[in-house]
Scaffold this motif. Structure first.
Motif, PDB file in Angstrom:
ATOM      1  N   GLY A   1      -6.745   1.057  -9.697  1.00  0.00           N
ATOM      2  CA  GLY A   1      -5.821   1.673  -8.753  1.00  0.00           C
ATOM      3  C   GLY A   1      -4.434   1.066  -8.777  1.00  0.00           C
ATOM      4  O   GLY A   1      -3.505   1.628  -8.221  1.00  0.00           O
ATOM      5  N   GLY A   2      -4.280  -0.076  -9.399  1.00  0.00           N
ATOM      6  CA  GLY A   2      -2.984  -0.734  -9.389  1.00  0.00           C
ATOM      7  C   GLY A   2      -2.668  -1.293  -8.013  1.00  0.00           C
ATOM      8  O   GLY A   2      -3.534  -1.476  -7.173  1.00  0.00           O
ATOM      9  N   LEU A   3      -1.419  -1.531  -7.761  1.00  0.00           N
ATOM     10  CA  LEU A   3      -0.962  -2.092  -6.498  1.00  0.00           C
ATOM     11  C   LEU A   3      -0.793  -0.974  -5.475  1.00  0.00           C
ATOM     12  O   LEU A   3      -0.079  -0.009  -5.719  1.00  0.00           O
ATOM     13  CB  LEU A   3       0.377  -2.808  -6.714  1.00  0.00           C
ATOM     14  CG  LEU A   3       0.984  -3.525  -5.529  1.00  0.00           C
ATOM     15  CD1 LEU A   3       0.056  -4.643  -5.063  1.00  0.00           C
ATOM     16  CD2 LEU A   3       2.324  -4.115  -5.907  1.00  0.00           C
ATOM     17  N   ASP A   4      -1.456  -1.086  -4.328  1.00  0.00           N
ATOM     18  CA  ASP A   4      -1.372  -0.076  -3.278  1.00  0.00           C
ATOM     19  C   ASP A   4      -0.222  -0.447  -2.339  1.00  0.00           C
ATOM     20  O   ASP A   4      -0.381  -1.212  -1.397  1.00  0.00           O
ATOM     21  CB  ASP A   4      -2.698   0.000  -2.513  1.00  0.00           C
ATOM     22  CG  ASP A   4      -2.721   1.133  -1.498  1.00  0.00           C
ATOM     23  OD1 ASP A   4      -1.663   1.762  -1.263  1.00  0.00           O
ATOM     24  OD2 ASP A   4      -3.806   1.382  -0.943  1.00  0.00           O
ATOM     25  N   MET A   5       0.951   0.104  -2.632  1.00  0.00           N
ATOM     26  CA  MET A   5       2.149  -0.213  -1.858  1.00  0.00           C
ATOM     27  C   MET A   5       2.020   0.233  -0.403  1.00  0.00           C
ATOM     28  O   MET A   5       2.509  -0.428   0.497  1.00  0.00           O
ATOM     29  CB  MET A   5       3.391   0.417  -2.496  1.00  0.00           C
ATOM     30  CG  MET A   5       3.806  -0.245  -3.797  1.00  0.00           C
ATOM     31  SD  MET A   5       4.188  -2.004  -3.594  1.00  0.00           S
ATOM     32  CE  MET A   5       5.714  -1.898  -2.696  1.00  0.00           C
ATOM     33  N   ASN A   6       1.362   1.357  -0.154  1.00  0.00           N
ATOM     34  CA  ASN A   6       1.210   1.832   1.218  1.00  0.00           C
ATOM     35  C   ASN A   6       0.399   0.843   2.050  1.00  0.00           C
ATOM     36  O   ASN A   6       0.743   0.542   3.187  1.00  0.00           O
ATOM     37  CB  ASN A   6       0.567   3.219   1.258  1.00  0.00           C
ATOM     38  CG  ASN A   6       1.514   4.301   0.800  1.00  0.00           C
ATOM     39  OD1 ASN A   6       2.728   4.180   0.961  1.00  0.00           O
ATOM     40  ND2 ASN A   6       0.972   5.354   0.213  1.00  0.00           N
TER      41      ASN A   6
ATOM     42  N   GLN B   1       1.793  -1.290   5.198  1.00  0.00           N
ATOM     43  CA  GLN B   1       1.105  -1.195   6.484  1.00  0.00           C
ATOM     44  C   GLN B   1       0.730  -2.589   6.992  1.00  0.00           C
ATOM     45  O   GLN B   1       0.890  -2.899   8.176  1.00  0.00           O
ATOM     46  CB  GLN B   1      -0.146  -0.328   6.355  1.00  0.00           C
ATOM     47  CG  GLN B   1      -0.852  -0.105   7.672  1.00  0.00           C
ATOM     48  CD  GLN B   1      -2.064   0.808   7.527  1.00  0.00           C
ATOM     49  OE1 GLN B   1      -2.488   1.133   6.425  1.00  0.00           O
ATOM     50  NE2 GLN B   1      -2.617   1.222   8.646  1.00  0.00           N
ATOM     51  N   GLN B   2       0.251  -3.437   6.094  1.00  0.00           N
ATOM     52  CA  GLN B   2      -0.100  -4.807   6.481  1.00  0.00           C
ATOM     53  C   GLN B   2       1.149  -5.569   6.939  1.00  0.00           C
ATOM     54  O   GLN B   2       1.108  -6.292   7.937  1.00  0.00           O
ATOM     55  CB  GLN B   2      -0.762  -5.533   5.319  1.00  0.00           C
ATOM     56  CG  GLN B   2      -1.212  -6.934   5.678  1.00  0.00           C
ATOM     57  CD  GLN B   2      -1.855  -7.653   4.504  1.00  0.00           C
ATOM     58  OE1 GLN B   2      -1.791  -7.193   3.363  1.00  0.00           O
ATOM     59  NE2 GLN B   2      -2.465  -8.785   4.773  1.00  0.00           N
ATOM     60  N   ALA B   3       2.258  -5.395   6.248  1.00  0.00           N
ATOM     61  CA  ALA B   3       3.502  -6.063   6.636  1.00  0.00           C
ATOM     62  C   ALA B   3       3.971  -5.578   8.010  1.00  0.00           C
ATOM     63  O   ALA B   3       4.428  -6.378   8.835  1.00  0.00           O
ATOM     64  CB  ALA B   3       4.574  -5.816   5.591  1.00  0.00           C
ATOM     65  N   GLN B   4       3.838  -4.303   8.285  1.00  0.00           N
ATOM     66  CA  GLN B   4       4.237  -3.756   9.581  1.00  0.00           C
ATOM     67  C   GLN B   4       3.347  -4.322  10.696  1.00  0.00           C
ATOM     68  O   GLN B   4       3.837  -4.676  11.769  1.00  0.00           O
ATOM     69  CB  GLN B   4       4.169  -2.237   9.573  1.00  0.00           C
ATOM     70  CG  GLN B   4       4.642  -1.607  10.873  1.00  0.00           C
ATOM     71  CD  GLN B   4       4.611  -0.093  10.835  1.00  0.00           C
ATOM     72  OE1 GLN B   4       4.157   0.518   9.880  1.00  0.00           O
ATOM     73  NE2 GLN B   4       5.104   0.520  11.891  1.00  0.00           N
TER      74      GLN B   4
END
Length: 126
Positions: A12-17, A21-24
């Motif tokens: 899946g590669g890096l899941d930017m979403n 979301q974790q950063a928020q």
């Protein structure tokens, strides 16, 4: 060596979403912890309660109480001692406020690349 550095992360590669979301969530938790600290208070007391300094969780002095009859305002040495006691009471309160901040912000700071597990967190800028 592969061409795509994200291939090592899986199909899946890096899941930017998910990362955003974790950063928020962390940002919201940090804001909540900071608001709680601003409302918290710590008292520093010296000389058996002769001087008490109250500060909030972010280190701002909110009150200084001096017990009546403890100091003679006409004596320069007493006034110098009083100044020293105010500073000592502030330092006592500040140490307590720093402990509150470490308790409230420590887990969040650890999630931001803070102290290693088992190590005390650093001071949070106040």
């Amino acid at each position: 060596m592969t061409q795509n550095p994200f291939e090592a992360l899986g199909a899946g590669g890096l899941d930017m979403n998910a990362l955003l979301q974790q950063a928020q969530q962390m940002q919201e938790q940090l804001a909540s912890a900071q608001a709680a600290l601003a409302e918290a208070t710590a008292d520093g007391t010296v000389a058996g309660g002769a001087v008490t300094v109250t500060i909030n969780g972010v280190g701002e002095v909110t009150n200084v109480a001096i017990k009546a009859g403890q100091f003679d305002g006409s004596d320069a040495d007493d006034l110098s001692d009083l100044g020293d006691m105010i500073v000592a009471a502030y330092r006592d309160a500040k140490a307590q406020a720093d402990a509150l901040a470490s308790e409230a912000l420590g887990p969040l700071a650890g999630g931001l690349g803070g102290a290693a597990p088992g190590q005390p967190p650093g001071q949070i800028g106040f």
